[in-house]
Design a protein around this motif. Structure first.
Motif, short mmCIF file in Angstrom:
data_model
loop_
_atom_site.label_atom_id
_atom_site.label_comp_id
_atom_site.label_asym_id
_atom_site.label_seq_id
_atom_site.Cartn_x
_atom_site.Cartn_y
_atom_site.Cartn_z
N LEU A 195 0.69 -1.11 0.12
CA LEU A 195 -0.06 0.11 -0.03
C LEU A 195 0.84 1.47 0.00
CD1 LEU A 195 -2.97 -0.84 2.49
CD2 LEU A 195 -3.02 -0.14 0.17
N LYS A 196 1.93 1.13 0.74
CA LYS A 196 2.83 2.43 0.67
C LYS A 196 3.45 2.60 -0.43
CE LYS A 196 4.40 2.29 5.86
NZ LYS A 196 5.49 1.98 6.51
N TYR A 197 3.89 1.71 -1.13
CA TYR A 197 4.26 1.66 -2.71
C TYR A 197 3.13 2.21 -3.64
CZ TYR A 197 4.76 0.10 -7.38
OH TYR A 197 4.94 0.26 -8.83
N ILE A 198 2.04 2.06 -3.30
CA ILE A 198 1.01 2.48 -4.32
C ILE A 198 0.84 3.99 -3.95
CG2 ILE A 198 -1.45 2.44 -4.96
CD1 ILE A 198 -1.33 -0.80 -4.62
N PHE A 199 0.60 4.35 -2.81
CA PHE A 199 0.62 5.73 -2.24
C PHE A 199 1.72 6.42 -2.86
CE2 PHE A 199 -2.25 4.30 1.67
CZ PHE A 199 -3.41 4.32 0.66
N ASP A 201 3.65 5.98 -5.09
CA ASP A 201 3.78 6.07 -6.51
C ASP A 201 2.68 6.98 -7.21
OD1 ASP A 201 5.22 4.59 -8.98
OD2 ASP A 201 2.98 4.21 -9.32
N SER A 202 1.63 6.85 -6.40
CA SER A 202 0.46 7.97 -6.78
C SER A 202 0.53 9.15 -6.17
CB SER A 202 -0.80 7.13 -6.50
OG SER A 202 -0.89 5.97 -6.94
N LYS A 203 1.56 9.49 -5.53
CA LYS A 203 1.85 10.67 -4.78
C LYS A 203 0.50 11.01 -3.98
CE LYS A 203 5.02 12.43 -8.16
NZ LYS A 203 5.37 10.96 -8.59
N ILE A 204 -0.04 10.06 -3.25
CA ILE A 204 -0.87 10.19 -2.21
C ILE A 204 -0.19 10.48 -0.85
CG2 ILE A 204 -3.10 9.16 -1.18
CD1 ILE A 204 -3.54 7.63 -4.01
N LYS A 205 -0.84 11.46 -0.03
CA LYS A 205 -0.23 11.50 1.32
C LYS A 205 -0.98 10.61 2.24
CE LYS A 205 1.20 16.28 1.42
NZ LYS A 205 0.90 16.60 0.10
N TYR A 206 -0.22 9.87 3.11
CA TYR A 206 -0.88 9.17 4.10
C TYR A 206 -0.06 8.96 5.27
CZ TYR A 206 3.40 6.15 2.99
OH TYR A 206 4.62 5.69 2.85
N GLU A 207 -0.87 8.63 6.40
CA GLU A 207 -0.35 8.61 7.76
C GLU A 207 0.15 7.06 7.97
OE1 GLU A 207 -3.16 9.90 10.59
OE2 GLU A 207 -3.42 11.58 9.40
N GLU A 208 1.28 6.95 8.85
CA GLU A 208 1.63 5.64 9.11
C GLU A 208 0.48 4.63 9.76
OE1 GLU A 208 4.26 3.29 8.89
OE2 GLU A 208 5.32 4.87 7.65
#
Length: 208
Positions: A195-199, A201-208
């Motif tokens: 999921l981190k890779y996808i986020f 790669d898609s330049k989506i911000k996320y929280e751990e």
């Protein structure tokens, strides 16, 4: 049944569907066995891919179809190029020598007969005709019997990939003629890193 997602979802799923054995996550043992078989030319005529939804059965089936028909090498290759005519057609589900059917909506013997009739003719563009039958446990008894006849004496260029979430519903006669692969549940850590890779790669911000 299938539920409709918005278009963004479909595009994302298609974009990140594993396109080769290296990008399949969580199925290392299975991938090693399959790639060894391909590299040593031990291609089975029928495979059973079993496991719960979302473990990669259909993705792997398509990768295997590419491996068998990729034009980048003289024979089956465990590293299909992904860009030749055959690889692209298979990824899009439009390859002339292959067919995917969902047994949940094509349970009958007529649907299977259509496939088996087509299977009698040599491939047009590829080395193998690859038939992917999803949710194969939904077939009727007469459809299984028709399939069994072909599995007993398969043409050398035909490969069946039978995918199912309920392998216990398959007749023993079918199982005994297939090479079986059990897809395991993907671990939480593997999912998180994917999921981190996808986020990222898609330049989506996320929280751990």
């Amino acid at each position: 049944g299938k539920f409709n997602m918005d278009n963004n979802y479909t595009v994302l799923a298609r974009k990140y569907r594993s396109q080769d054995f290296n990008s399949l996550i969580g199925q290392d043992v299975l991938v090693k066995t399959l790639t060894t078989a391909i590299n040593t030319g031990r291609i089975a005529h029928a495979y059973i891919f079993t496991g719960i939804r979302g473990t990669g059965k259909t993705s792997t089936a398509r990768i295997l179809a590419k491996a068998l028909n990729c034009l980048s090498s003289d024979g089956p290759t465990a590293t299909p190029c992904g860009v030749c005519e055959n690889c692209r057609a298979i990824a899009a589900g439009q390859h002339i020598d292959g067919m995917g059917i969902d047994a949940a909506s094509h349970t009958g013997v007529d649907n299977i007969r259509d496939i088996l009739d087509a299977a009698q003719y040599r491939p047009t563009n590829g080395r193998y005709k690859v038939y992917i039958i999803d949710e194969v446990h939904m077939l009727t008894d007469s459809a299984f019997n028709a399939l069994l006849k072909t599995l007993e004496e398969p043409p050398e260029y035909v490969v069946f990939i039978l995918a199912t979430t309920e392998v216990q519903k398959l007749p023993a006669t079918i199982l005994s003629r297939c090479m079986r692969f059990d897809f395991k549940l993907i671990s939480e850590n593997e999912l998180i890193s994917h999921l981190k890779y996808i986020f990222d790669d898609s330049k989506i911000k996320y929280e751990e």
